[in-house]
Design a protein around this motif. Structure first.
Motif: not given
Length: 340
Positions: A210-215, A328-330, A332-340
């Motif tokens: 999870f900490h890698a996901l948070l980073d 449950r994103p990795d 490497d590919h969570l950027a497309r799910f982030v709300e901006r």
């Protein structure tokens, strides 16, 4: 007996605790104090929850050197321990009535206060929800300005000043968290700040990526990310919020908000993983290679998750996943799910 003018100023200070922009509200609170009490300078300090150092929130009238001394050097004096110990804020003019060392006889008065032209001052320890969160200093060029009535008036507004100075006061309120939800702030260097009255999220207490996901979320500069994550022997609905920086908080902290949940729609952990990868646009073949499964197995998982969610197509299911945070994103590919 406080005057009508003083009571009105105290009421206005109390109203300022409702403001979301606490820096501007703090500066306004000091200006209101100047209408209610004699002062030529004032500063409001908060305590950094990670380092314990005092940081200026707002100031009027002090030079930069005086403000720095009040934030950095004053806490090393015996007078600081007096301030923290006493309920009624002590003043220079009346410190003989309080037990403890005389401020006029100390080096801080001789080297910092008197050379700046101040003859009287008063300092209050600010507490919010049972925690020491900061200090308020008032100074004036007049002698014997802060008598017992003035000190009592300052004491009456100190709870409001404490709410303004507390860097954690509105962390949960800003994001609409339920009182029972776990939440903590994570700073840019990985430090965790626990919020008063809330448990630390399980996802921050356990290993498991999870900490890698948070980073990775921090690196996107995004505003919010919703996801599902296994922790504590079950599943957690997790929301990462970009929290506004401010005095006492490092830049760009992330609020990690966690609520226990069951996997929605009766999805299995593997089906959730397949759905997440499908939402990134991966084909069944690519998903099979990434998860070391056969394409037939992936196809079966897709059929099952479509039936469970009531979706008519793979595209509809991925739209549902993104909309409701069924992910449950990795990293490497969570950027497309982030709300901006």
């Amino acid at each position: 007996m406080p005057s009508h003018h003083q009571i009105a100023a105290a009421a206005r200070i109390g109203m300022l605790t409702r403001e979301r922009d606490t820096t501007s509200a703090s500066a306004q609170a000091l200006r209101e104090l100047a209408r209610a009490l004699p002062l030529d300078a004032a500063t409001l300090l908060t305590i950094d929850p990670l380092t314990g150092s005092h940081v200026q929130v707002a100031s009027i009238g002090y030079t930069a050197a005086a403000s720095q001394a009040l934030a950095g050097e004053f806490v090393a004096t015996p007078w600081y321990r007096n301030v923290v110990r006493l309920e009624l804020p002590p003043s220079i003019s009346e410190d003989a009535q309080d037990a403890g060392p005389r401020f006029r006889h100390g080096w801080f008065y001789a080297e910092r206060v008197r050379p700046a032209g101040f003859r009287d001052g008063v300092t209050g320890a600010l507490r919010h929800r049972g925690r020491l969160v900061g200090l308020v200093h008032l100074s004036t060029e007049s002698a014997d300005a802060y008598d017992t009535d003035a000190r009592r008036l300052l004491a009456s507004v100190m709870p409001a000043l404490a709410a303004l100075a507390d860097p954690l006061a509105h962390a949960g309120d800003l994001h609409g968290l339920a009182m029972e939800d776990a939440a903590s702030l994570v700073t840019g260097d990985g430090g965790v700040i626990d919020l008063p009255g809330r448990d630390r999220p399980r996802v921050l207490r356990e290993e498991g990526g999870f900490h890698a996901l948070l980073d990775a979320f921090t690196g996107t500069g995004g505003r919010r990310l919703r996801l599902l994550w296994p922790a504590g022997g079950g599943w957690q609905r997790v929301v990462l919020h970009r929290h506004p920086a401010g005095p006492g908080l490092t830049s760009d902290p992330v609020l990690v908000h966690e609520t226990p949940t069951e996997l929605p729609y009766g999805l299995s952990p593997r089906e959730l993983e397949v759905l997440t990868r499908a939402a990134t646009g991966q084909t069944n073949q690519a998903i099979a290679q990434a998860l070391f499964l056969s394409p037939r197995t992936v196809h079966s998982h897709v059929e099952h998750l479509l039936r469970k969610t009531g979706c008519a197509s793979r595209a509809q299911a991925t739209a549902l996943a993104v909309r409701d945070g069924l992910l449950r994103p990795d990293p490497d590919h969570l950027a497309r799910f982030v709300e901006r």
